[in-house]
Enzyme design. Sequence first.
Site, mmCIF file in Angstrom:
data_model
loop_
_atom_site.group_PDB
_atom_site.id
_atom_site.type_symbol
_atom_site.label_atom_id
_atom_site.label_comp_id
_atom_site.label_asym_id
_atom_site.label_seq_id
_atom_site.Cartn_x
_atom_site.Cartn_y
_atom_site.Cartn_z
ATOM 1 N N SER A 408 0.828 -1.212 0.000
ATOM 2 C CA SER A 408 0.000 0.000 0.000
ATOM 3 C C SER A 408 0.853 1.248 0.000
ATOM 4 O O SER A 408 0.349 2.331 -0.268
ATOM 5 C CB SER A 408 -0.870 0.103 1.246
ATOM 6 O OG SER A 408 -1.355 -1.108 1.635
ATOM 7 N N HIS A 429 -2.461 -3.151 -6.661
ATOM 8 C CA HIS A 429 -2.932 -2.734 -5.342
ATOM 9 C C HIS A 429 -4.440 -2.924 -5.244
ATOM 10 O O HIS A 429 -5.223 -2.132 -5.785
ATOM 11 C CB HIS A 429 -2.540 -1.276 -5.084
ATOM 12 C CG HIS A 429 -2.863 -0.826 -3.698
ATOM 13 N ND1 HIS A 429 -3.435 0.380 -3.413
ATOM 14 C CD2 HIS A 429 -2.714 -1.447 -2.500
ATOM 15 C CE1 HIS A 429 -3.609 0.489 -2.106
ATOM 16 N NE2 HIS A 429 -3.193 -0.612 -1.541
ATOM 17 N N GLU A 441 -5.407 -0.640 -8.315
ATOM 18 C CA GLU A 441 -4.438 0.328 -8.838
ATOM 19 C C GLU A 441 -3.284 -0.450 -9.490
ATOM 20 O O GLU A 441 -2.708 -1.342 -8.867
ATOM 21 C CB GLU A 441 -3.913 1.221 -7.709
ATOM 22 C CG GLU A 441 -4.948 2.238 -7.231
ATOM 23 C CD GLU A 441 -4.474 3.104 -6.064
ATOM 24 O OE1 GLU A 441 -4.851 4.274 -6.003
ATOM 25 O OE2 GLU A 441 -3.725 2.588 -5.198
ATOM 26 N N ASN A 479 -5.239 5.854 -1.389
ATOM 27 C CA ASN A 479 -4.870 6.054 0.020
ATOM 28 C C ASN A 479 -4.371 7.465 0.274
ATOM 29 O O ASN A 479 -4.600 8.052 1.325
ATOM 30 C CB ASN A 479 -3.789 5.063 0.450
ATOM 31 C CG ASN A 479 -4.384 3.694 0.716
ATOM 32 O OD1 ASN A 479 -5.603 3.567 0.847
ATOM 33 N ND2 ASN A 479 -3.544 2.687 0.783
HETATM 34 P P1 NAI Z 1 -1.639 -9.620 7.076
HETATM 35 O O1 NAI Z 1 -0.750 -9.355 8.204
HETATM 36 O O2 NAI Z 1 -3.066 -9.908 7.295
HETATM 37 O O3 NAI Z 1 -1.060 -10.853 6.240
HETATM 38 C C1 NAI Z 1 0.265 -11.045 5.915
HETATM 39 C C2 NAI Z 1 0.493 -12.552 5.831
HETATM 40 O O4 NAI Z 1 1.750 -12.785 5.248
HETATM 41 C C3 NAI Z 1 0.494 -13.248 7.186
HETATM 42 O O5 NAI Z 1 -0.436 -14.304 7.135
HETATM 43 C C4 NAI Z 1 1.916 -13.780 7.332
HETATM 44 O O6 NAI Z 1 1.950 -15.037 7.973
HETATM 45 C C5 NAI Z 1 2.355 -13.888 5.896
HETATM 46 N N1 NAI Z 1 3.784 -13.777 5.681
HETATM 47 C C6 NAI Z 1 4.628 -12.824 6.172
HETATM 48 N N2 NAI Z 1 5.856 -13.031 5.697
HETATM 49 C C7 NAI Z 1 5.805 -14.096 4.871
HETATM 50 C C8 NAI Z 1 6.752 -14.787 4.066
HETATM 51 N N3 NAI Z 1 8.021 -14.383 4.009
HETATM 52 N N4 NAI Z 1 6.334 -15.838 3.351
HETATM 53 C C9 NAI Z 1 5.048 -16.239 3.406
HETATM 54 N N5 NAI Z 1 4.117 -15.629 4.152
HETATM 55 C C10 NAI Z 1 4.474 -14.561 4.854
HETATM 56 O O7 NAI Z 1 -1.441 -8.404 6.062
HETATM 57 P P2 NAI Z 1 -2.465 -7.761 5.017
HETATM 58 O O8 NAI Z 1 -3.296 -6.773 5.687
HETATM 59 O O9 NAI Z 1 -3.095 -8.848 4.226
HETATM 60 O O10 NAI Z 1 -1.460 -6.968 4.068
HETATM 61 C C11 NAI Z 1 -0.647 -7.611 3.130
HETATM 62 C C12 NAI Z 1 -0.126 -6.583 2.133
HETATM 63 O O11 NAI Z 1 -1.236 -5.996 1.480
HETATM 64 C C13 NAI Z 1 0.650 -5.436 2.763
HETATM 65 O O12 NAI Z 1 1.671 -5.078 1.871
HETATM 66 C C14 NAI Z 1 -0.390 -4.335 2.890
HETATM 67 O O13 NAI Z 1 0.176 -3.061 2.867
HETATM 68 C C15 NAI Z 1 -1.200 -4.572 1.646
HETATM 69 N N6 NAI Z 1 -2.571 -4.094 1.674
HETATM 70 C C16 NAI Z 1 -3.359 -4.224 2.786
HETATM 71 C C17 NAI Z 1 -4.664 -3.760 2.795
HETATM 72 C C18 NAI Z 1 -5.533 -3.931 3.991
HETATM 73 O O14 NAI Z 1 -6.611 -3.318 4.036
HETATM 74 N N7 NAI Z 1 -5.178 -4.745 4.943
HETATM 75 C C19 NAI Z 1 -5.240 -3.106 1.587
HETATM 76 C C20 NAI Z 1 -4.358 -3.096 0.465
HETATM 77 C C21 NAI Z 1 -3.069 -3.547 0.525
#
Ligand code: NAI
Length: 676
Positions: A408, A429, A441, A479
């Site tokens: 993000s 995105h 995006e 954002n």
């Molecule tokens: P989250 O914390 O819910 O999920 C991340 C997942 O990645 C976790 O399940 C973790 O176990 C796993 N993980 C971490 N390192 C890893 C690795 N090396 N190999 C495999 N798995 C790994 O995070 P979320 O909220 O889903 O965000 C993920 C990405 O999406 C971030 O870059 C965030 O900025 C972006 N994003 C998030 C939004 C939101 O509303 N939460 C909206 C748009 C983008």
Amino acid sequence: MSFRHWRVEEDQNVSTITFDTEGANANTLSQEALDELAKILDRLGAMELEGLIIRSAKGSFIVGADVNEFRQIDDSARAADLARTGQHIFGRIASLPFPSVAAIHGHCLGGGLELALACTYRIAREDEGTRLGLPEVKLGIHPGFGGTVRLPPLVGDLSALDLMLTGRTVSARQARKLGLVDEIVPERHLLHAAQAFIAKRPRPRRARWWQRLPALAPLRKPVARLLERRVRAKANPDHYPAPYRILELWRQQAGQEEEARSLGEMLAGRTSRNLVNVFLLGEELKRRGKKHQHGIERVHVVGAGVMGADIAIWAAARGFYVSLQDKNPEILARAVKKAYGFYKKKLKQPRAVQEAMDRLMPDLAGDGLQRADLVIEAIVEKVEAKRNLFAEVEARVPAGALLATNTSSIPLEDIAKSLRDPTRLVGLHFFNPVAQMQLVEIVRGAQSSDAALNRARGFTVALDRLPLDVKSSPGFLVNRVLMPYLIEAVTLVEEGHSIADVDGAATDFGMPMGPILLADTVGLDIALSVAEELSGPLSIKVPQRLRDMVAAGSLGKKSGRGFYSYDKKGKPVDPGTRNPTHAPLTERLILRMVNEAVACLREGVVADVDSIDAGMVYGTGFAPYLGGPMRYAETLGDVGICNTLRRLAQEYDKRFEPDAGWSQRDLFQHQLLAKG
Ligand code: NAI
């Protein structure tokens, strides 16, 4: 006689007219197509025929009126005349001296369904692709070719009102059950069945007597009142007048002339013009994305958290083979469970659910990488972690695989540093929740290649999402524009305004949810981290209150407590009552957004004002009846906005100073929809 959009054939005294719009993928009822239909009817009227069959040579029957033509209409009298013309032509079908049959497949929507309603019989192809409906209300109008008059006697008043008020579409089977169609048959029997109806001439379908009871004079008023209450819970009458008009026409048992006059008013009104614009922006984004071949069958998603799981689940539902990797097996198990629940609800039929489940593979070891055409990274928002991951990914994927990050806020160039070939990395995105937010995006990093970006655009359309090009810069478009608004909302609360007042000001304006509730829903920790990420480049002052709440573990909905408290079902408890306040809450919230949008134009984050409107409406639900922040700004006039911003800057803080972009006229161009 030959026509550009129709083919006319006669066989054994039955005329079959086939709609085949010249130079288009789908049939729309343009003025020209309607004129030709009128000429065809002139000819048929003079012949001794047994019957008429109307069908389509395209993938769908008729998708509706030509929405592009709506944009040229700005006066209600002309709009009403157009409706009268359509009514007249359809009326002639209805009064032909022989039976007519609409042979329907694919989409049969809006004016297309009204045409079918004018036929004596309707037969639909029995498959999943067939959808019938009157979605006009979604464009701020109502049916105008006789639909409001013909539908209730056919399916009953309540079903008719439900279809028109919600704009929802129904399958062939549902349509049969409602009585909207007379028969559903497999593809190969469609024409045959139509001929059989003409030969046998069964009595045309009508609603049962009890389905017409609500239309009786003593019941009509209370029924209308009840339905109006339901509409009111969803749509503000000042913002969205069309559903109220549908109820009013029904309550008065209005005829076609009132329908035409009312449609004219709706079509020339602000809401419809803006909703049509928003619709066309979405269509244009799709059209541009569709031009590109993506060559993607297998998608590998890394990170099965909030976003990764939803992206994987959605992609598998859309037919892609998806492997989903996470370092934590429990998180993978949770994602699989979520997928099952989602498919059961969305796809319903057990076989379709099973097939989607079969396409989604949990993949702890990342074996899917070896065959992936596309890798989407959705792990934690940490640049080191992402870099390490991409170095590993690059070593394992096939040479032609496209790489994408869902970050993000991290500049793509920083993530790409660990790649040998940074040209293949783009940003995809997505927005949360993926199944609801249509926008994606497409982030162009300094090194992203055009080929990679094109594939990403094509893939996004294949996912049935809308690709919007943005430059890799802090917060991209959505954002970045949203954050000053969220921060302003928290600041207002810090100043002592109640959360009910702040959120109420935004929802009264037409936002789908107040900014405070939105921050709680996104998660205050996530909101804080994005705010901090943007605080440097955008000079956003992060409110202390936000930091304190996150430090205290009040993370919003997910922790049961944020600005609001939540019950076990995740519903906010007692948001408090609103006080009449004279503070300029709405101005402060909305103008911060509009001002930031202009900064994005100045910096070239997106190409034009249309892209901002498309991004903010499809990415955040920004008041669709206003058409987006830039269209809203145009109606207020930039001089007025700049004056208000200056006044707010004097009164509160320099963060309200008008952006330098306001004085650059050439920034304000409508490129997506060239005619603005
Ligand atoms: P989250 O914390 O819910 O999920 C991340 C997942 O990645 C976790 O399940 C973790 O176990 C796993 N993980 C971490 N390192 C890893 C690795 N090396 N190999 C495999 N798995 C790994 O995070 P979320 O909220 O889903 O965000 C993920 C990405 O999406 C971030 O870059 C965030 O900025 C972006 N994003 C998030 C939004 C939101 O509303 N939460 C909206 C748009 C983008």
